[in-house]
Design a protein around this motif. Structure first.
Motif, PDB file in Angstrom:
ATOM      1  N   TRP A  37       0.779   5.175   8.071  1.00 16.61           N
ATOM      2  CA  TRP A  37       1.991   4.450   8.428  1.00 16.61           C
ATOM      3  C   TRP A  37       1.630   3.185   9.198  1.00 16.61           C
ATOM      4  O   TRP A  37       0.674   3.176   9.958  1.00 16.61           O
ATOM      5  CB  TRP A  37       2.903   5.335   9.304  1.00 16.61           C
ATOM      6  CG  TRP A  37       3.153   6.664   8.661  1.00 16.61           C
ATOM      7  CD1 TRP A  37       3.951   6.905   7.576  1.00 16.61           C
ATOM      8  CD2 TRP A  37       2.585   7.937   9.030  1.00 16.61           C
ATOM      9  NE1 TRP A  37       3.913   8.246   7.253  1.00 16.61           N
ATOM     10  CE2 TRP A  37       3.094   8.903   8.135  1.00 16.61           C
ATOM     11  CE3 TRP A  37       1.714   8.352  10.037  1.00 16.61           C
ATOM     12  CZ2 TRP A  37       2.746  10.249   8.205  1.00 16.61           C
ATOM     13  CZ3 TRP A  37       1.369   9.690  10.113  1.00 16.61           C
ATOM     14  CH2 TRP A  37       1.893  10.623   9.205  1.00 16.61           C
ATOM     15  N   LEU A  56       3.220  -0.450  11.399  1.00 22.39           N
ATOM     16  CA  LEU A  56       4.305  -1.208  12.028  1.00 22.39           C
ATOM     17  C   LEU A  56       3.815  -2.628  12.252  1.00 22.39           C
ATOM     18  O   LEU A  56       2.727  -2.840  12.805  1.00 22.39           O
ATOM     19  CB  LEU A  56       4.716  -0.597  13.371  1.00 22.39           C
ATOM     20  CG  LEU A  56       5.256   0.834  13.317  1.00 22.39           C
ATOM     21  CD1 LEU A  56       4.157   1.830  13.681  1.00 22.39           C
ATOM     22  CD2 LEU A  56       6.437   1.025  14.254  1.00 22.39           C
ATOM     23  N   SER A 110       2.827   3.634   4.350  1.00 22.29           N
ATOM     24  CA  SER A 110       4.216   3.169   4.407  1.00 22.29           C
ATOM     25  C   SER A 110       4.395   2.223   5.584  1.00 22.29           C
ATOM     26  O   SER A 110       4.060   2.562   6.715  1.00 22.29           O
ATOM     27  CB  SER A 110       5.160   4.349   4.580  1.00 22.29           C
ATOM     28  OG  SER A 110       4.988   5.269   3.523  1.00 22.29           O
ATOM     29  N   LEU A 111       4.950   1.047   5.316  1.00 18.07           N
ATOM     30  CA  LEU A 111       5.316   0.125   6.387  1.00 18.07           C
ATOM     31  C   LEU A 111       6.679   0.588   6.903  1.00 18.07           C
ATOM     32  O   LEU A 111       7.695   0.440   6.230  1.00 18.07           O
ATOM     33  CB  LEU A 111       5.391  -1.302   5.835  1.00 18.07           C
ATOM     34  CG  LEU A 111       5.537  -2.398   6.877  1.00 18.07           C
ATOM     35  CD1 LEU A 111       4.290  -2.484   7.746  1.00 18.07           C
ATOM     36  CD2 LEU A 111       5.790  -3.739   6.199  1.00 18.07           C
ATOM     37  N   VAL A 112       6.685   1.207   8.074  1.00 29.17           N
ATOM     38  CA  VAL A 112       7.886   1.907   8.531  1.00 29.17           C
ATOM     39  C   VAL A 112       8.581   1.237   9.711  1.00 29.17           C
ATOM     40  O   VAL A 112       9.658   1.675  10.124  1.00 29.17           O
ATOM     41  CB  VAL A 112       7.575   3.373   8.918  1.00 29.17           C
ATOM     42  CG1 VAL A 112       7.143   4.164   7.701  1.00 29.17           C
ATOM     43  CG2 VAL A 112       6.516   3.441  10.020  1.00 29.17           C
ATOM     44  N   GLY A 113       7.979   0.193  10.267  1.00 29.77           N
ATOM     45  CA  GLY A 113       8.623  -0.426  11.409  1.00 29.77           C
ATOM     46  C   GLY A 113       8.172  -1.853  11.567  1.00 29.77           C
ATOM     47  O   GLY A 113       7.146  -2.261  11.010  1.00 29.77           O
TER      48      GLY A 113
END
Lengths: 335, 335
Positions: free
Chosen positions: A89, A91, A122-125
């Motif tokens: 992940w 950010l 996943s780019l989550v923030g």
């Protein structure tokens, strides 16, 4: 009044490490390694953050935003690989001048998303801000590792062999080319060295392979040059190390450029930053097995560059003689 | 060529949300809420990142580094509270001019470490860089929440009552004071409003209490003003909302300053940023229970400011009449 430039980055980091508690809920390892290691239930998480600042890490007038995105990701991936894990992940924080072309932002973000997706990250923030001047990009990556397969900077023993994963100094040679566009070098060598500087590749396959091998004792990624980063690994284990200067792995391309400049490429290998190769240690009894594993699984060679020693300090060996390695790696705030 | 300033921050973020995949390993919720929500084994993690840029979020010549550290932490804590969770680990990235006083850095980091320690948050990672000019600080927080107690921006239903956790507009009023030092106001009111702007407090207790209550349907933190953030919450649920302008909770201090300026404090409440109060929605059947819970557990009142509606758009109600709320919150890149 004391200025940051009188102290230097390493001392600043040391001061922060001194005041930040090393223990806390779930904290297996806090500050002081390539990543933080956090225990969540039965799982192990790795956390790292790295920034790229315009005018320090890149100059926007000559920077392709796609290359910048790849490099920002690579420098963070390299920290996770150096612990034996893989990223999951991300950010992103970005601060940009309002006069920046939208196309710069769109190319940057599309590349980052594509590069992440290709790795199941996943780019989550994120956070976006205006900047009064230079652009600032910061990526935080959170990754995973298997319990018992996390490799720390500490852990090497006296006599362990020191390996690097590939050629050293290519990124530094690429920077010389970037800053001296009129240097004469054949186009293939030029392209190779520029690529090494502008779009370094993290050792995403090798890191977890080494972590799972049970054969290595310590690992760090090479972001500030062999001398600085081997120094860190040695310090973390309360050891010293000797570097065999005659067998440093230097690419023919870096050698060609060094020859053109009438200098030794060894200086780039020892003091040049941003290679993002892995540096790791292996007990000599397991060296052959380790080399065979990497050859068999990845079809490549890792390179032996020296040996850990009980006595602290870094030595360089050349023509049978040793002398202290007084090479300082790249350090922010230092003139 | 299109510039970022012609697009604005909201459109930039929308474009990033469009291209970033919303699904991925462990991703319960990616971009588009106060935090990312990640599943690791049986555990739920919250992740957020927020930056403070010199010349945009603060001016160093008048900024106390201790206050800056508290605010950087608070704005991130607020995002975690707004999901119903609590912070556990932090990573700091900082870029500073080499001419910066060492004492600025030491006070900043000591305050950050102390404030984190007081909350059982471990500062586990960081990156320092030089900056060619403005200082940049970026904090990433990773927190936890109980499964089933995470509250999203979406989730409100038509007819749900809209609450805020405390007075609105105090931070905006404080900024007016900061930028107009010769404004005449009594010292206690001045100190209160300046504090609201310089060292806002995140709703660290209230957020998890609301998350665990089972009584609220949606939540967001107020970083860009009631109109902008209620607009986001409404959009996330495919709804609209009506705000009762006559009962907006405005502090006596903000009212005093507004009176001094011959203006209405309502504008600060609706359009002023950085309050870091919580905005949340409650089915009307549960409103009394919710108010009682907060009173009993925290000894304070939450304030009802409106009602969600099936029809999209924001309306303001005053003297029995409604009109569209055309108030834009703070947005980076917009002149």
């Amino acid at each position: 009044m004391v200025k940051l430039s009188e102290i230097g980055e390493l001392e600043l980091i040391k001061r922060l490490e001194r005041i930040a508690p090393s223990a806390g809920p779930g904290v297996v390892k806090g500050l002081g390694d390539d990543c933080a290691v956090i225990e969540v239930g039965q799982e192990i998480l790795l956390m790292t953050t790295d920034q790229m600042v315009e005018g320090v890490h890149f100059r926007s007038e000559r920077t392709d935003p796609a290359k910048l995105a790849r490099k920002l990701l690579a420098v963070n991936l390299s920290d996770i690989a150096a612990m034996g894990g893989w990223a999951r992940w991300g950010l992103l924080a970005a601060a940009l001048d309002g006069r920046t072309d939208l196309s710069f932002w769109e190319t940057f973000t599309q590349t980052l998303v594509d590069q992440c997706s290709a790795r199941d990250i996943s780019l989550v923030g994120g956070d976006t801000s205006s900047s009064p001047g230079p652009a600032f990009f910061n990526l935080t990556l959170i990754g995973r590792a298997d319990v018992g397969e996390v490799i720390y900077r500490s852990g090497a023993g006296p006599g362990d062999l020191v390996y690097v994963s590939r050629f050293l100094g290519d990124a530094a040679a690429g920077l010389v080319l970037l800053e001296n566009q009129d240097l004469d070098l054949n186009p293939a060598d030029r392209a190779y060295l520029l690529d090494c500087h502008e779009t370094p590749l993290a050792e995403e396959e090798l890191g977890p392979l080494l972590g799972a091998s049970g054969l290595i004792t310590a690992m760090i990624d090479l972001s500030d040059g062999l001398a600085a980063d081997l120094g860190r690994l040695a310090d973390a284990g309360g050891l010293g190390a000797e570097v065999d200067l005659e067998t440093l792995p230097i690419s023919p391309q870096a050698q060609a450029l060094a020859g053109r400049l009438g200098m030794e490429a060894e200086a780039w290998a020892l003091g040049g930053g941003e290679d993002y190769a892995l540096l790791f240690t292996v007990p000599s009894s397991k060296a052959e097995e380790l080399e065979g594993l990497v050859r068999r699984r990845l079809g490549r060679e890792v390179r032996r560059v020296g040996r850990m020693q009980a006595r602290s300090g870094l030595l360089g060996r050349k023509k049978g003689k040793t002398a202290p390695l007084n090479i300082r790696g790249y350090e922010h705030f230092r003139p």
